[in-house]
Design a protein around this motif. Structure first.
Motif, PDB file in Angstrom:
ATOM      1  N   ARG A 110       0.904  -1.109   0.142  1.00 42.56           N
ATOM      2  CA  ARG A 110      -0.053   0.040  -0.160  1.00 42.56           C
ATOM      3  C   ARG A 110       0.934   1.322  -0.003  1.00 42.56           C
ATOM      4  O   ARG A 110       0.564   2.341  -0.731  1.00 42.56           O
ATOM      5  CB  ARG A 110      -1.184  -0.230   1.305  1.00 42.56           C
ATOM      6  N   VAL A 111       2.029   1.238   0.748  1.00 39.04           N
ATOM      7  CA  VAL A 111       2.918   2.519   0.683  1.00 39.04           C
ATOM      8  C   VAL A 111       3.468   2.532  -0.595  1.00 39.04           C
ATOM      9  O   VAL A 111       3.505   3.877  -1.005  1.00 39.04           O
ATOM     10  CB  VAL A 111       4.033   2.216   2.073  1.00 39.04           C
ATOM     11  N   GLN A 112       3.860   1.370  -1.274  1.00 38.05           N
ATOM     12  CA  GLN A 112       4.505   1.724  -2.634  1.00 38.05           C
ATOM     13  C   GLN A 112       3.450   2.315  -3.589  1.00 38.05           C
ATOM     14  O   GLN A 112       3.706   2.969  -4.360  1.00 38.05           O
ATOM     15  CB  GLN A 112       5.171   0.353  -2.961  1.00 38.05           C
ATOM     16  N   GLU A 113       2.313   1.764  -3.409  1.00 33.35           N
ATOM     17  CA  GLU A 113       1.167   2.160  -4.481  1.00 33.35           C
ATOM     18  C   GLU A 113       1.049   3.636  -4.056  1.00 33.35           C
ATOM     19  O   GLU A 113       0.729   4.359  -4.911  1.00 33.35           O
ATOM     20  CB  GLU A 113      -0.083   1.276  -4.129  1.00 33.35           C
ATOM     21  N   ALA A 114       0.907   3.976  -2.929  1.00 27.31           N
ATOM     22  CA  ALA A 114       0.666   5.398  -2.571  1.00 27.31           C
ATOM     23  C   ALA A 114       1.862   6.431  -2.940  1.00 27.31           C
ATOM     24  O   ALA A 114       1.302   7.596  -3.422  1.00 27.31           O
ATOM     25  CB  ALA A 114       0.426   5.622  -1.017  1.00 27.31           C
ATOM     26  N   LEU A 115       3.134   5.869  -2.905  1.00 27.61           N
ATOM     27  CA  LEU A 115       4.328   6.638  -3.549  1.00 27.61           C
ATOM     28  C   LEU A 115       4.101   6.861  -4.939  1.00 27.61           C
ATOM     29  O   LEU A 115       4.279   7.711  -5.348  1.00 27.61           O
ATOM     30  CB  LEU A 115       5.552   5.944  -2.903  1.00 27.61           C
ATOM     31  N   LEU A 116       3.576   5.749  -5.479  1.00 30.50           N
ATOM     32  CA  LEU A 116       3.410   5.709  -6.999  1.00 30.50           C
ATOM     33  C   LEU A 116       2.527   6.592  -7.523  1.00 30.50           C
ATOM     34  O   LEU A 116       2.816   7.338  -8.309  1.00 30.50           O
ATOM     35  CB  LEU A 116       3.378   4.266  -7.760  1.00 30.50           C
ATOM     36  N   SER A 117       1.487   6.781  -6.817  1.00 31.12           N
ATOM     37  CA  SER A 117       0.281   7.498  -7.081  1.00 31.12           C
ATOM     38  C   SER A 117       0.643   9.032  -6.782  1.00 31.12           C
ATOM     39  O   SER A 117       0.185   9.917  -7.833  1.00 31.12           O
ATOM     40  CB  SER A 117      -0.833   7.063  -6.290  1.00 31.12           C
ATOM     41  N   LYS A 118       1.556   9.152  -5.920  1.00 33.24           N
ATOM     42  CA  LYS A 118       1.839  10.551  -5.657  1.00 33.24           C
ATOM     43  C   LYS A 118       2.890  10.903  -6.615  1.00 33.24           C
ATOM     44  O   LYS A 118       2.618  12.173  -7.088  1.00 33.24           O
ATOM     45  CB  LYS A 118       2.442  10.661  -4.112  1.00 33.24           C
ATOM     46  N   ALA A 119       3.562  10.186  -7.204  1.00 32.09           N
ATOM     47  CA  ALA A 119       4.709  10.521  -8.149  1.00 32.09           C
ATOM     48  C   ALA A 119       3.732  10.883  -9.405  1.00 32.09           C
ATOM     49  O   ALA A 119       4.064  11.865 -10.144  1.00 32.09           O
ATOM     50  CB  ALA A 119       5.527   9.437  -8.207  1.00 32.09           C
ATOM     51  N   GLU A 120       2.802  10.128  -9.796  1.00 32.44           N
ATOM     52  CA  GLU A 120       2.070  10.302 -10.827  1.00 32.44           C
ATOM     53  C   GLU A 120       1.434  11.346 -11.083  1.00 32.44           C
ATOM     54  O   GLU A 120       1.023  12.312 -11.844  1.00 32.44           O
ATOM     55  CB  GLU A 120       1.261   9.123 -11.278  1.00 32.44           C
TER      56      GLU A 120
END
Length: 200
Positions: A152-162
């Motif tokens: 979930r943390v990795q998904e959140a970081l990816l979404s933030k970067a996008e």
């Protein structure tokens, strides 16, 4: 010898989440249907066939004995040591729970005189087996929770970067559009300030 709780005044803290019966002195915290529940020793063993030998109560969880050293129950996933099953070995083996409708794990009878329970070696083995299974289940659930949290943390970081990339592109478009508009207005103003042929 263990003192059993008064059955006339059962406490919610000693009520099993599966059988809903009050059992003596101990419940195991274990994942059950997606929640952490308190479950009695008998129900822990009932709900984890294949994780232990139902005769000697040796716990093997996901590491059962080699096929040549064990017998599989015909009706359930239970696995018994061949050395624990009385000879001759039946061709269609049924574990104690499947072979006897009245069988129950951790069957105890309180002393009628002082309402105590004597834990013999057989019951102690069952108690230890259930506690081991509960510990491993909680540990596995904690590991999976950490893995899911990391995902979930990795998904959140990816979404933030996008999202940042999208905002940057949007800002660039707005900035570029504003620049073109200002230049156009200056050019138009410059053209209007020049004398026309009509003034001549």
């Amino acid at each position: 010898m263990v003192q059993q709780e008064d059955e006339d005044h059962p406490s919610e803290a000693v009520r099993c989440a599966i059988c809903d019966a009050t059992r003596p002195f101990i419940l195991h915290l274990i994942p059950y249907r997606g929640l952490q529940r308190h479950i009695c020793t008998a129900c822990v063993l009932d709900s984890h066939p294949g994780s232990f030998c139902p005769i000697c109560f040796d716990v093997f969880l996901n590491n059962p004995p080699p096929p040549l050293l064990c017998l599989l129950c015909l009706k359930c996933p239970s696995i018994s040591h061949i050395s624990c099953v009385p000879h001759p070995h039946p061709s269609s083996y049924l574990c104690p729970l499947c072979s006897n409708p009245n069988f129950t794990f951790f069957h105890v009878t309180p002393n009628a005189n002082n309402n105590t329970i004597e834990i013999n070696l057989h019951l102690a083995k069952q108690l230890v087996a259930a506690a081991t299974i509960a510990f491993e289940s909680i540990n596995n659930a904690a590991v999976m929770a950490r893995i899911n949290a990391d995902i979930r943390v990795q998904e959140a970081l990816l979404s933030k970067a996008e999202a940042k990339q999208v905002l940057d592109r949007l800002n660039n478009l707005v900035t570029s559009g504003n620049g073109t508009g200002e230049n156009g207005r200056h050019e138009a103003k410059g053209c209007s300030s020049q004398p026309s042929d009509a003034d001549d």
